[in-house]
Design an enzyme around this catalytic site. Structure first.
Site, short mmCIF file in Angstrom:
data_model
loop_
_atom_site.label_atom_id
_atom_site.label_comp_id
_atom_site.label_asym_id
_atom_site.label_seq_id
_atom_site.Cartn_x
_atom_site.Cartn_y
_atom_site.Cartn_z
CB SER A 114 46.20 40.90 39.08
OG SER A 114 45.29 41.71 39.79
CE1 TYR A 139 44.83 36.13 41.96
CE2 TYR A 139 44.47 38.40 42.67
CZ TYR A 139 44.46 37.43 41.68
OH TYR A 139 44.12 37.78 40.39
N1 LIG Z 1 38.46 38.63 37.35
C1 LIG Z 1 39.27 39.57 37.83
O1 LIG Z 1 38.84 40.58 38.43
C2 LIG Z 1 40.77 39.44 37.60
C3 LIG Z 1 41.57 40.57 37.84
C4 LIG Z 1 42.94 40.47 37.65
C5 LIG Z 1 43.50 39.29 37.24
N2 LIG Z 1 42.72 38.19 37.02
C6 LIG Z 1 43.38 36.96 36.60
O2 LIG Z 1 42.85 36.55 35.35
C7 LIG Z 1 43.06 35.16 35.18
C8 LIG Z 1 41.77 34.53 34.66
O3 LIG Z 1 40.78 34.63 35.67
P1 LIG Z 1 39.26 34.99 35.36
O4 LIG Z 1 38.97 36.30 35.97
O5 LIG Z 1 38.95 34.79 33.92
O6 LIG Z 1 38.54 33.91 36.31
P2 LIG Z 1 37.67 32.61 36.00
O7 LIG Z 1 36.50 32.95 35.15
O8 LIG Z 1 37.46 32.00 37.35
O9 LIG Z 1 38.63 31.68 35.14
C9 LIG Z 1 39.75 31.06 35.70
C10 LIG Z 1 40.27 30.02 34.73
O10 LIG Z 1 41.43 29.42 35.31
C11 LIG Z 1 41.28 28.01 35.29
N3 LIG Z 1 41.92 27.37 36.44
C12 LIG Z 1 41.82 27.71 37.74
N4 LIG Z 1 42.48 26.82 38.50
C13 LIG Z 1 43.02 25.90 37.64
C14 LIG Z 1 43.80 24.74 37.80
N5 LIG Z 1 44.17 24.29 39.02
N6 LIG Z 1 44.17 24.04 36.70
C15 LIG Z 1 43.77 24.44 35.46
N7 LIG Z 1 43.02 25.53 35.24
C16 LIG Z 1 42.65 26.25 36.32
C17 LIG Z 1 39.79 27.79 35.36
O11 LIG Z 1 39.50 26.50 34.87
P3 LIG Z 1 38.34 25.59 35.58
O12 LIG Z 1 37.07 25.99 34.93
O13 LIG Z 1 38.77 24.21 35.23
O14 LIG Z 1 38.37 25.91 37.04
C18 LIG Z 1 39.26 28.91 34.49
O15 LIG Z 1 39.27 28.55 33.14
C19 LIG Z 1 43.52 34.62 36.54
O16 LIG Z 1 44.92 34.43 36.51
C20 LIG Z 1 43.17 35.75 37.49
O17 LIG Z 1 44.02 35.77 38.63
C21 LIG Z 1 41.36 38.25 37.19
#
Ligand SMILES: NC(=O)c1ccc[n+]([C@@H]2O[C@H](COP(=O)([O-])OP(=O)(O)OC[C@H]3O[C@@H](n4cnc5c(N)ncnc54)[C@H](OP(=O)(O)O)[C@@H]3O)[C@@H](O)[C@H]2O)c1
Length: 260
Positions: free
Chosen positions: A137, A150
């Site tokens: 991130s 985080y």
């Molecule tokens: N959105 C942002 O602004 C942003 C910015 C920078 C970085 N990121 C990073 O991008 C990555 C993806 O996040 P996203 O934004 O796409 O969010 P999201 O839509 O909430 O997706 C998160 C994914 O991670 C999975 N996950 C979470 N906890 C888990 C666990 N204990 N075991 C297995 N799977 C798990 C979730 O599966 P479930 O459906 O089973 O919960 C979901 O598929 C993350 O690493 C996040 O930190 C996001």
């Protein structure tokens, strides 16, 4: 056939990473906690490839990486790409946050990522081929009051990936830390962060982030920061005292109407 294994592939950035890799001819192994959500995503992905496996695991469980690796071996799949995408955040002052949730976050965002990378990179080194995409991130480039653990976890992912890219280059393995800024996914509702905060105003689509991340991986870039705004912010803060950067972020992050 070559496979890509993507954690957290049922929605958000992970789903679109899986879609991009499927479009590029890869079979897909999707890992996630929720069977129904994985099945739903699998149905959508079938438009792009018939070769899809789903593995239901909670990456907060320290035994999950080993079990995932063993499942892949039993299925006899060659994993050419591993995308460690699963992750979550939590908002609040560290001393008031639920410590179980913070430790779970460290397990998912860092420990499971390292463990999966270690297991699958052994085979990649033997084959002298492979790609590793770790989703970090922009939060990985500074400390983050109110989302302390985080930000620190993402800083770990940036540094771990950058050093790994150097170590694995002689073996023909590409490693990228994908560092998105604010992206329109369910991330914010799980972290209980209000997206209307100024800091989260500019939201990219998960699709555009995944496309840029996958392109960077194929090019062998060790760090990928989608969005000019994000690149600019990261560069500019190098010329500002660290204490000031932390203070600016601390003030910005405290304006969260969702929490008291
Ligand atoms: N959105 C942002 O602004 C942003 C910015 C920078 C970085 N990121 C990073 O991008 C990555 C993806 O996040 P996203 O934004 O796409 O969010 P999201 O839509 O909430 O997706 C998160 C994914 O991670 C999975 N996950 C979470 N906890 C888990 C666990 N204990 N075991 C297995 N799977 C798990 C979730 O599966 P479930 O459906 O089973 O919960 C979901 O598929 C993350 O690493 C996040 O930190 C996001």
């Amino acid at each position: 056939m070559k496979y890509a294994l993507i954690t957290g592939a049922n929605r958000g950035i992970g789903y679109y990473l899986a879609r991009e890799m499927a479009l590029d001819g890869y079979g897909i192994v999707m890992v996630g906690r929720n069977k129904e959500r994985l099945e739903h995503a699998k149905q959508k992905l079938k438009t792009y490839t018939p070769h899809i496996h789903t593995l239901v695991y909670d990456l907060g469980d320290p035994t999950a990486p080993e079990s995932i690796y063993n499942d892949v071996k039993k299925l006899n799949l060659e994993i050419d790409i591993i995308a460690n995408n699963a992750g979550f955040g939590s908002y609040g002052l560290f001393h008031t946050n639920d410590i179980k949730n913070e430790l779970d976050m460290m397990q998912v965002n860092m420990t499971s990522l390292v463990h999966l990378t270690h297991l699958f990179s052994q085979d990649m080194v033997r084959r002298k081929r492979g790609k590793i995409l770790n989703v970090a991130s922009v939060a990985g480039f500074q400390s983050g009051p109110h989302m302390n653990v985080y930000f620190a976890s993402k800083s770990f992912v940036v540094h771990f990936s950058e050093a790994l890219a150097y170590e694995l280059k002689p073996y023909g393995i590409k490693v990228t830390a994908l560092c998105p800024g604010s992206t329109d996914t369910d991330f914010f509702s799980r972290a209980e962060v209000n997206r209307k905060s100024d800091l989260f105003r500019h939201k990219a689509t998960p699709e555009s982030v995944a496309i840029k991340g996958y392109k960077a991986l194929k090019k062998g870039k060790s760090i990928a920061i989608p969005g000019l705004n994000n690149k600019f912010m990261i560069q500019i803060q190098r010329f500002v005292p660290r204490k000031a950067v932390t203070a600016i972020l601390g003030i910005g992050m405290s304006k969260q109407p969702n929490k008291g």
